[in-house]
Design a protein around this motif. Structure first.
Motif, short mmCIF file in Angstrom:
data_model
loop_
_atom_site.label_atom_id
_atom_site.label_comp_id
_atom_site.label_asym_id
_atom_site.label_seq_id
_atom_site.Cartn_x
_atom_site.Cartn_y
_atom_site.Cartn_z
N GLY A 91 81.16 36.67 49.23
CA GLY A 91 82.57 36.30 49.30
C GLY A 91 83.06 35.70 48.00
N MET A 92 82.21 34.92 47.35
CA MET A 92 82.59 34.29 46.09
C MET A 92 82.86 35.35 45.02
N SER A 94 83.79 38.49 45.64
CA SER A 94 84.70 39.55 46.10
C SER A 94 86.03 39.56 45.37
N LEU A 95 86.56 38.40 45.04
CA LEU A 95 87.86 38.36 44.35
C LEU A 95 87.73 38.83 42.90
N VAL A 113 87.32 38.77 51.29
CA VAL A 113 86.25 37.84 51.66
C VAL A 113 85.76 38.13 53.07
N ALA A 164 82.56 30.42 52.09
CA ALA A 164 82.78 31.54 51.17
C ALA A 164 84.20 31.55 50.64
N ALA A 168 85.11 31.30 46.84
CA ALA A 168 85.84 32.40 46.21
C ALA A 168 86.99 31.89 45.36
N ASN A 171 85.60 30.05 42.32
CA ASN A 171 85.07 30.97 41.31
C ASN A 171 86.19 31.70 40.57
N GLN A 178 79.74 30.43 40.00
CA GLN A 178 78.69 31.32 40.48
C GLN A 178 77.30 30.85 40.04
#
Length: 277
Positions: A91-92, A94-95, A113, A164, A168, A171, A178
């Motif tokens: 999830g972190m 994903s963006l 996410v 998450a 996200a 991050n 990360q």
């Protein structure tokens, strides 16, 4: 809750993103989804060799199941931990990983996410089915507790999703996150009763005595939310008994708190993601 509204408004997108995650993860591999079992099996073999044969940690027999298989005892906590870390790290990323998509078109950013978490949940479900079958083959009786196991899985998924979403957003603004998360998970892993039983912590806490006032090392140790989740899964799957209600309620409280906080922070910052990415 805005997260629920976003999920409802983007159900088709969420399904497509989840399918993309599931299919793309093992695309063009000979074994396909079977590779999802390779990593936990490899970890199980290594940890079993080190902590059961060399260091010889003895968690004791399952009560009342009577199971005495270190590998199964280990996997009952290792699989939930691996799921939690995979949801948070996936999830972190994903963006940042969908930066171009975010900048081109508007859609609920939370779908990225959530879809990552759903794809990981699909893999986790397969792993848990294999674990249940293995426990049955060794004489355990987890079937009667399967509805509660599923409920515990949903609760952990909610907790992981909330963390998450927080990770996200963090991050997206601070790319060092990360690397910090990787270090945090290494420490967190050994502060969770995965490789050793909680009874060992209790024994050492009793020998050490109170740290401050009446507070012991065990009291501080139990502030770790993954400690409760590990115990719940072990009680249901390995011991074949109900977990303590206090522990179960703590897990639910952590899940609700993480999901509410994650949703609130994500909703507040998602409109600026196209600018900061």
């Amino acid at each position: 809750m805005s997260l629920i509204a976003d999920v409802r408004s983007s159900r088709e997108l969420l399904v497509n993103l989840t399918r993309r995650e599931v299919k793309g993860k093992y695309k063009r591999t000979a074994l396909g989804q079977l590779w999802s079992l390779a990593n936990p099996l490899a970890q199980m073999l290594v940890f079993t060799l080190v902590f059961s044969v060399i260091i010889r940690i003895e968690p004791g027999k399952g009560d009342p199941s009577g199971l005495d298989v270190f590998a199964l005892w280990l996997m009952c906590a290792l699989l939930p931990w691996a799921f939690f870390t995979s949801v948070v790290t996936g999830g972190m990323a994903s963006l940042v990983g969908n930066e171009n998509l975010i900048k081109k078109v508007y859609f609920p950013r939370s779908a990225l996410v959530v879809s990552s978490a759903l794809a990981t949940s699909y893999t986790w479900a397969i792993e848990m089915v294999v674990l249940v079958i293995a426990i049955l083959l060794f004489g355990g009786s987890p079937l009667v507790y399967l509805p509660l196991v599923v409920l515990a899985m949903v609760t952990l998924a909610a907790f992981a999703l909330g963390v998450a979403m927080l990770a996200a957003i963090a991050n997206a603004y601070f790319r060092d996150m990360q690397h910090l998360i990787t270090i945090l998970f290494q420490v967190w892993f050994y502060l969770t009763p995965i490789l050793y039983p909680l009874s060992e912590v209790a024994r050492r806490a009793e020998a050490a005595g109170p740290v401050v006032g009446d507070v012991t090392i065990l009291d501080l140790y139990k502030l770790n939310p993954m400690e409760g989740f590990s115990e719940v899964f072990r009680n249901l799957l390995y011991d074949n008994r109900l977990p303590e209600w206090g522990t179960a309620l703590e897990c639910v409280a952590w899940a609700v708190a993480a999901l509410v906080a994650g949703s609130w922070v994500f909703t507040r910052h998602q409109r600026r993601l196209a600018e900061v990415l």
